[in-house]
Design a protein around this motif. Structure first.
Motif, PDB file in Angstrom:
ATOM      1  N   LEU A   5       0.830  -1.193   0.000  1.00 11.57           N
ATOM      2  CA  LEU A   5       0.000   0.000   0.000  1.00 11.57           C
ATOM      3  C   LEU A   5       0.873   1.255   0.000  1.00 11.57           C
ATOM      4  CD1 LEU A   5      -2.765   1.278   0.107  1.00 11.57           C
ATOM      5  CD2 LEU A   5      -2.763   0.995   2.599  1.00 11.57           C
ATOM      6  N   SER A   6       1.976   1.205   0.751  1.00  8.97           N
ATOM      7  CA  SER A   6       2.917   2.333   0.732  1.00  8.97           C
ATOM      8  C   SER A   6       3.454   2.554  -0.673  1.00  8.97           C
ATOM      9  CB  SER A   6       4.079   2.072   1.699  1.00  8.97           C
ATOM     10  OG  SER A   6       3.633   1.996   3.035  1.00  8.97           O
ATOM     11  N   ALA A   7       3.750   1.462  -1.379  1.00  6.94           N
ATOM     12  CA  ALA A   7       4.284   1.568  -2.737  1.00  6.94           C
ATOM     13  C   ALA A   7       3.296   2.268  -3.669  1.00  6.94           C
ATOM     14  CB  ALA A   7       4.621   0.173  -3.273  1.00  6.94           C
ATOM     15  N   ILE A   8       2.036   1.878  -3.584  1.00  5.19           N
ATOM     16  CA  ILE A   8       1.013   2.507  -4.430  1.00  5.19           C
ATOM     17  C   ILE A   8       0.889   3.993  -4.104  1.00  5.19           C
ATOM     18  CG2 ILE A   8      -1.457   2.578  -4.970  1.00  5.19           C
ATOM     19  CD1 ILE A   8      -1.515  -0.456  -4.520  1.00  5.19           C
ATOM     20  N   LEU A   9       0.850   4.309  -2.811  1.00  5.02           N
ATOM     21  CA  LEU A   9       0.692   5.700  -2.398  1.00  5.02           C
ATOM     22  C   LEU A   9       1.877   6.562  -2.833  1.00  5.02           C
ATOM     23  CD1 LEU A   9      -0.817   5.252   1.189  1.00  5.02           C
ATOM     24  CD2 LEU A   9      -1.984   6.070  -0.871  1.00  5.02           C
ATOM     25  N   ILE A  10       3.084   6.027  -2.761  1.00  4.70           N
ATOM     26  CA  ILE A  10       4.270   6.775  -3.172  1.00  4.70           C
ATOM     27  C   ILE A  10       4.163   7.186  -4.633  1.00  4.70           C
ATOM     28  CG2 ILE A  10       6.739   6.508  -3.708  1.00  4.70           C
ATOM     29  CD1 ILE A  10       6.948   4.881  -1.068  1.00  4.70           C
ATOM     30  N   VAL A  11       3.799   6.240  -5.486  1.00  3.56           N
ATOM     31  CA  VAL A  11       3.718   6.540  -6.918  1.00  3.56           C
ATOM     32  C   VAL A  11       2.568   7.505  -7.200  1.00  3.56           C
ATOM     33  CG1 VAL A  11       3.427   5.590  -9.226  1.00  3.56           C
ATOM     34  CG2 VAL A  11       4.768   4.336  -7.532  1.00  3.56           C
ATOM     35  N   LEU A  12       1.417   7.299  -6.564  1.00  6.71           N
ATOM     36  CA  LEU A  12       0.269   8.175  -6.802  1.00  6.71           C
ATOM     37  C   LEU A  12       0.542   9.598  -6.321  1.00  6.71           C
ATOM     38  CD1 LEU A  12      -2.770   5.868  -5.919  1.00  6.71           C
ATOM     39  CD2 LEU A  12      -1.825   6.430  -8.176  1.00  6.71           C
TER      40      LEU A  12
END
Length: 345
Positions: A5-12
Motif C-alpha cells: 500500500l505504501s508503494a502505491i501511495l508513493i507513486v500516486l
C-alpha cells in the motif's frame, strides 16, 4: 502500513505532485545540482587525451551518483526508521506520522527524477508566440528545449522541434526513470538520471568529451536500450485507446529508428510521428514519418499523446514493479544504512 500500500501511495503522490505542482525552480532542482557538480569535475580535467580520461569519466559518474544517492537514501532511512509520532487507524489500516512523512518524501524524491507534464508548459508559450506571429520569440523559447541552433528555424521546424523533444523525452524523462524506480526504488531512478544528464553534458564525439564522456554515453545507451524499444508498444496502446493511429506504430519505429544519431531516441520519436500522422525533421540529420510537418495544434496532440502514454506506463508497469520489487529494495537499503549508522555512533 503494508509495504504494497505504501508503494502505491508513493507513486500516486508523485504523480499528483507532477501534475498539480510541477517542477521546482531551477536553482533548487536536482538536475541543476547534479549539473553543477558535473561542471565542477569537468573544469578539473586538463588532459583530455590521456588513456586514463575514460577512467576519470567513469569515476566521475560513480562519484556523482554516490553523492546524490547517499544523501537521498540517508534522508529516507532516517525518516522511516527514526520517526514514529502519532498513530491513526483508517478502515483497519494503522498508519504513523513517520510513515506519512516517509511516503511524502520518497514520492517527492521520485518525482524530481522524472517529468510527465513539464513539456506542455514549455510548448504552450511557443505555440502562443507562433499564433501571434512572433517567430523570433518562439525561436528563443524553443532554444531552451533543444540543442540545435534555432536562430533560422521557420514555423514548421519550430513545431517539429517541439514534437521531437516531447517524443524523445517519453523515454528519457518518463519510461526509463520510472522503470528503474520500479525495479530498484530511488536507487534505480537516480542511477538513470545521473547517467542521462551526464550523457547530455559529456556525450559528444569530439576532442573535449570523446574520452571523458565515453562511459556515461555507453551506460546511458545500455540503460535506455530496453525502455526505448518497449515504448512504441505503449504508444500504440495509447493511440488505440484515445483514437490516434495505432496500426503500424511498432513497424514504423522498427524501420525508421536508425535515422537518429542516438541508438535509442528514434524508437519513441518514430512511434509518436506515426501515431500522429506527421513527419519530424532536423535539417541535414533526419526526416521521420510520412505526413506533413506538425502544425501548431499537432504540438498539443503530441504532448497529450505522450502524457497519456506516460501515465499508462506508470500504471501498468511502474506500480506493479515497485509493489513486488522496488519497494523491498528501497526498504532494504534504508535499513542497511540505518544499521551502519547505529554501528558507528
Amino acid at each position: 502500513m503494508e509495504l504494497w500500500l505504501s508503494a502505491i501511495l508513493i507513486v500516486l503522490v508523485a504523480l499528483l505532485i507532477d501534475r498539480f505542482i510541477g517542477e521546482l525552480p531551477n536553482r533548487f532542482h536536482l538536475l541543476r545540482w547534479i549539473g553543477n557538480i558535473v561542471g565542477f569535475l569537468d573544469r578539473r580535467v586538463k588532459d583530455r587525451s590521456s588513456k586514463w580520461t575514460k577512467v576519470k569519466g567513469c569515476l566521475s559518474y560513480l562519484l556523482v551518483f554516490f553523492v546524490f544517492w547517499f544523501i537521498m537514501m540517508l534522508i529516507c532511512s532516517l525518516i522511516r526508521n527514526g520517526l514514529d509520532g502519532h498513530q491513526w487507524e483508517f478502515v483497519g489500516i494503522t498508519v504513523t506520522l513517520g510513515e506519512i512523512i516517509w511516503i511524502a518524501v520518497v514520492a517527492f524524491m521520485f518525482k524530481i527524477t522524472y517529468a510527465i507534464f513539464s513539456f506542455r508548459h514549455h510548448c504552450i508559450p511557443i505555440q502562443n508566440d507562433l499564433r501571434n506571429g512572433d517567430i523570433r520569440s518562439a525561436r528563443d523559447k524553443v532554444q531552451m528545449i533543444v540543442s540545435r541552433d534555432t536562430s533560422s528555424l521557420d514555423k514548421d521546424h519550430i513545431t517539429s522541434s517541439c514534437c521531437e523533444t516531447i517524443s524523445e523525452n517519453l523515454v528519457d524523462s518518463v519510461v526509463s526513470p520510472t522503470f528503474y524506480f520500479g525495479l530498484f526504488g530511488i536507487t534505480g531512478a537516480i542511477m538513470f538520471r545521473c547517467a542521462n544528464l551526464m550523457d547530455a553534458m559529456w556525450g559528444y564525439l569530439n576532442e573535449k568529451y570523446g574520452n571523458l564522456g565515453f562511459f556515461v554515453a555507453k551506460f546511458d545507451d545500455v540503460l535506455g536500450y530496453a525502455t526505448s524499444r518497449i515504448s512504441p508498444a505503449f504508444v500504440a496502446l495509447t493511440a488505440w485507446i484515445f483514437g490516434f493511429e495505432h496500426k503500424g506504430v511498432f513497424k514504423a519505429a522498427k524501420e525508421e529508428h536508425t535515422k537518429t544519431p542516438s541508438p535509442n531516441s528514434g524508437w519513441p520519436m518514430t512511434a509518436v510521428a506515426h501515431a500522429l500522422g506527421i513527419s519530424m525533421e532536423k535539417a541535414d540529420v533526419y526526416v521521420m514519418g510520412s505526413g506533413d510537418l506538425p502544425s501548431i495544434n499537432d504540438v498539443t496532440r503530441c504532448y497529450k499523446l505522450v502524457e497519456r502514454t506516460s501515465m499508462l506506463f506508470v500504471l501498468l508497469i511502474t506500480i506493479p514493479l515497485f509493489i513486488f520489487l522496488g519497494i523491498y529494495v528501497q526498504v532494504f537499503i534504508e535499513d542497511l544504512i540505518f544499521d551502519l549508522l547505529r554501528m558507528v555512533t
